[in-house]
Design a protein around this motif. Structure first.
Motif, PDB file in Angstrom:
ATOM      1  N   ARG A 133       0.837  -1.228  -0.117  1.00  0.00           N
ATOM      2  CA  ARG A 133      -0.010   0.070   0.035  1.00  0.00           C
ATOM      3  C   ARG A 133       0.975   1.038   0.087  1.00  0.00           C
ATOM      4  NH1 ARG A 133      -4.159  -1.941   4.637  1.00  0.00           N
ATOM      5  NH2 ARG A 133      -5.599  -3.428   3.139  1.00  0.00           N
ATOM      6  N   ASN A 134       2.120   1.355   0.719  1.00  0.00           N
ATOM      7  CA  ASN A 134       3.094   2.352   0.694  1.00  0.00           C
ATOM      8  C   ASN A 134       3.613   2.772  -0.654  1.00  0.00           C
ATOM      9  OD1 ASN A 134       2.480   2.827   3.576  1.00  0.00           O
ATOM     10  ND2 ASN A 134       4.439   1.685   3.993  1.00  0.00           N
ATOM     11  N   LEU A 135       3.792   1.451  -1.480  1.00  0.00           N
ATOM     12  CA  LEU A 135       4.541   1.621  -2.628  1.00  0.00           C
ATOM     13  C   LEU A 135       3.459   2.110  -3.632  1.00  0.00           C
ATOM     14  CD1 LEU A 135       6.692  -1.735  -3.049  1.00  0.00           C
ATOM     15  CD2 LEU A 135       7.579   0.580  -2.818  1.00  0.00           C
ATOM     16  N   GLU A 136       2.140   1.614  -3.470  1.00  0.00           N
ATOM     17  CA  GLU A 136       0.973   2.125  -4.224  1.00  0.00           C
ATOM     18  C   GLU A 136       0.888   3.607  -4.070  1.00  0.00           C
ATOM     19  OE1 GLU A 136      -1.275  -2.041  -4.968  1.00  0.00           O
ATOM     20  OE2 GLU A 136      -1.935  -0.610  -3.383  1.00  0.00           O
ATOM     21  N   ALA A 137       0.923   4.145  -2.854  1.00  0.00           N
ATOM     22  CA  ALA A 137       0.564   5.684  -2.625  1.00  0.00           C
ATOM     23  C   ALA A 137       1.615   6.413  -3.317  1.00  0.00           C
ATOM     24  CB  ALA A 137       0.495   5.751  -1.111  1.00  0.00           C
ATOM     25  N   VAL A 138       2.951   6.096  -3.358  1.00  0.00           N
ATOM     26  CA  VAL A 138       4.108   6.711  -3.948  1.00  0.00           C
ATOM     27  C   VAL A 138       3.810   6.497  -5.378  1.00  0.00           C
ATOM     28  CG1 VAL A 138       6.477   6.792  -4.170  1.00  0.00           C
ATOM     29  CG2 VAL A 138       5.547   6.307  -2.081  1.00  0.00           C
ATOM     30  N   ASN A 139       3.623   5.384  -6.026  1.00  0.00           N
ATOM     31  CA  ASN A 139       3.280   5.180  -7.491  1.00  0.00           C
ATOM     32  C   ASN A 139       2.172   6.244  -8.055  1.00  0.00           C
ATOM     33  OD1 ASN A 139       3.767   3.600  -9.966  1.00  0.00           O
ATOM     34  ND2 ASN A 139       1.725   3.108  -9.552  1.00  0.00           N
ATOM     35  N   ALA A 140       1.293   6.240  -7.187  1.00  0.00           N
ATOM     36  CA  ALA A 140       0.236   7.191  -7.549  1.00  0.00           C
ATOM     37  C   ALA A 140       0.409   8.585  -8.044  1.00  0.00           C
ATOM     38  CB  ALA A 140      -1.240   7.250  -6.699  1.00  0.00           C
ATOM     39  N   THR A 141       1.561   8.996  -7.162  1.00  0.00           N
ATOM     40  CA  THR A 141       2.006  10.305  -7.291  1.00  0.00           C
ATOM     41  C   THR A 141       3.141  10.472  -8.386  1.00  0.00           C
ATOM     42  OG1 THR A 141       1.321  10.955  -5.186  1.00  0.00           O
ATOM     43  CG2 THR A 141       3.015  12.590  -6.132  1.00  0.00           C
ATOM     44  N   TRP A 142       3.926   9.793  -8.284  1.00  0.00           N
ATOM     45  CA  TRP A 142       5.555   9.626  -8.686  1.00  0.00           C
ATOM     46  C   TRP A 142       5.547   8.539 -10.159  1.00  0.00           C
ATOM     47  CZ3 TRP A 142       8.548  13.623  -7.959  1.00  0.00           C
ATOM     48  CH2 TRP A 142       8.275  14.537  -6.675  1.00  0.00           C
ATOM     49  N   GLY A 143       4.883   7.566 -10.018  1.00  0.00           N
ATOM     50  CA  GLY A 143       5.208   6.383 -10.988  1.00  0.00           C
ATOM     51  C   GLY A 143       6.491   5.727 -10.474  1.00  0.00           C
ATOM     52  N   LEU A 144       6.109   4.638 -10.034  1.00  0.00           N
ATOM     53  CA  LEU A 144       7.609   3.423  -9.874  1.00  0.00           C
ATOM     54  C   LEU A 144       7.527   2.479 -10.999  1.00  0.00           C
ATOM     55  CD1 LEU A 144       6.983   3.238  -5.897  1.00  0.00           C
ATOM     56  CD2 LEU A 144       8.296   4.588  -6.963  1.00  0.00           C
ATOM     57  N   ASN A 145       8.908   2.441 -11.351  1.00  0.00           N
ATOM     58  CA  ASN A 145       9.386   1.266 -12.053  1.00  0.00           C
ATOM     59  C   ASN A 145       8.974   0.002 -11.336  1.00  0.00           C
ATOM     60  OD1 ASN A 145      10.444   2.855 -14.140  1.00  0.00           O
ATOM     61  ND2 ASN A 145      12.370   3.051 -12.836  1.00  0.00           N
ATOM     62  N   THR A 146       9.269  -0.147  -9.867  1.00  0.00           N
ATOM     63  CA  THR A 146       8.913  -1.401  -9.211  1.00  0.00           C
ATOM     64  C   THR A 146       7.656  -1.796  -9.331  1.00  0.00           C
ATOM     65  OG1 THR A 146      10.592  -0.726  -7.701  1.00  0.00           O
ATOM     66  CG2 THR A 146       8.754  -2.324  -6.880  1.00  0.00           C
ATOM     67  N   LEU A 147       6.572  -1.166  -9.478  1.00  0.00           N
ATOM     68  CA  LEU A 147       5.319  -1.650  -9.564  1.00  0.00           C
ATOM     69  C   LEU A 147       4.925  -2.221 -11.186  1.00  0.00           C
ATOM     70  CD1 LEU A 147       3.167   0.256  -7.091  1.00  0.00           C
ATOM     71  CD2 LEU A 147       4.183  -1.854  -6.798  1.00  0.00           C
TER      72      LEU A 147
END
Length: 378
Positions: free
Chosen positions: A254-268
């Motif tokens: 959930r923490n990764l998804e929250a960051v991804n929603a703003t910045w976009g993460l390669n990880t996800l």
């Protein structure tokens, strides 16, 4: 090959040496085989063992290799080209003359001897990586995932009853640091290919070429195939998907998804691709899920061990990079911390073994240039 000093005054000619030469083809072929056996025979033999095991154990190996081998070879060729450009740039800075630098490029890099070992090494490395991807995809076929709970509990035991990602969360949080780690984490691929391009494509000036390359194939073959299959696990980032949630890693996702929603993460994005390949049983050059042991961390340890023989500042940079990758592997959920600990121990042993097999004394001596006898000139 020993370092050739730059000369400001008259000196021996550095005219380009022929890549083919005037020797008969049969003699040149015999010299080619002898040279490869001497300089990298163990590396090439180890790669052939991995490829042979793939052909025997994995269905569709020939077909997959046929359509994907160029994808595996391309990064190594590109890395070799980058290595040559870097070599030229450094020579130019040291000599102050680009023409003199090209002279040395012809004298040391574009030679029969260097090409005779570099080309087979590049092809072998591509075959190794191609085979590794296929084996990694087949891990659950040989040994279904099932050890994650054990590794999670071991992680907690070693870290005072707390999941290591929570320790990092308390220090870093999930925000800007996560984005930075996410971006740096995938520079690892560039580091892997560039290091191999440098080691395989340029003359051996530090006496560790064969030891480095043999350790490289042992990491992917022993740690990445044999032990990864025996210790079949998916890692925190896939824990809920593989075993059903919620779990102690649900909050991490959930923490990764929250960051991804703003910045976009390669990880996800990578997580989605890998999981899709797994559930749809698709084999590609980037498919396959495996946590224990961590090859990301293993390769960073290899970089450090090799860098110690080259330059202390390079060793320090390799150590910092290894630390960043370790933190990123846990913070981003790819690995349990013990995945990295196991990898570091394994690489240290494999590096020592490779040194013994290749012969440390022989590996460290300066290698004389290859001279192929030519007909006497009138």
């Amino acid at each position: 090959m020993s370092e050739i000093p730059f000369r400001d005054g008259p000196g021996p000619s550095l005219a380009p040496r022929s890549l083919v030469g005037d020797a008969p083809l049969g003699r040149r072929l015999a010299e080619f085989l002898r040279l490869n056996c001497k300089e990298q025979g163990l590396f090439l033999g180890a790669v052939l063992l991995v490829v042979a095991a793939r052909l025997i154990l994995l269905p569709g190996a020939v077909e997959m290799m046929a359509w994907s081998i160029t994808q595996s070879l391309r990064p190594f060729v590109g890395a070799w080209a980058l290595a040559i450009c870097g070599y030229l740039a450094i020579r130019t800075l040291r000599s102050g003359s680009i023409s003199k630098s090209f002279d040395y490029l012809w004298a040391e890099v574009f030679t029969w001897r260097n090409a005779a070992v570099a080309v087979p090494a590049l092809v072998a490395a591509a075959l190794l990586m191609n085979s590794f991807s296929h084996f990694k995809s087949a891990i659950p076929t040989f040994n279904p995932y099932g050890l994650d709970a054990l590794f999670r509990d071991a992680d907690r035991y070693l870290h005072f009853g707390t999941d290591p990602w929570r320790w990092l969360d308390a220090v870093l949080g999930y925000g800007t640091a996560t984005v930075i780690l996410d971006r740096v984490y995938y520079l690892w691929f560039f580091a892997v290919y560039l290091s191999m391009g440098l080691v395989m494509g340029l003359p051996d000036k530090f006496g560790i070429r064969h030891q480095f390359m043999l350790t490289y194939v042992l990491i992917w073959g022993v740690l990445g195939i044999i032990f990864a299959t025996a210790l079949s696990s998916v890692g925190p980032i896939f824990y809920d998907l593989a075993y059903g949630g919620p779990s102690s890693f649900t909050e991490l996702i959930r923490n990764l998804e929250a960051v991804n929603a703003t910045w976009g993460l390669n990880t996800l994005q990578v997580r989605e691709v890998l999981w899709g390949s797994y559930v749809n049983d698709i084999d590609t050059v980037i498919s396959g899920i495996s946590a224990m042991p961590s090859i990301h961390n293993a390769m960073c340890v290899l970089f450090f061990l090799a860098a110690r023989h080259i330059n202390r500042w390079l060793a320090a940079a390799a150590a910092v990079f290894a630390l960043i990758i370790f933190v990123g592997s846990v913070h981003l959920g790819w690995h349990y911390a013990i995945d990295a600990y196991a990898s570091a121990f394994g690489v240290a042993l494999l590096w020592k073994l490779a040194g013994l097999l290749t012969g440390n004394a022989a590996a460290r001596r300066a290698v004389a240039p290859l001279h192929v006898a030519e007909p006497a000139r009138p």
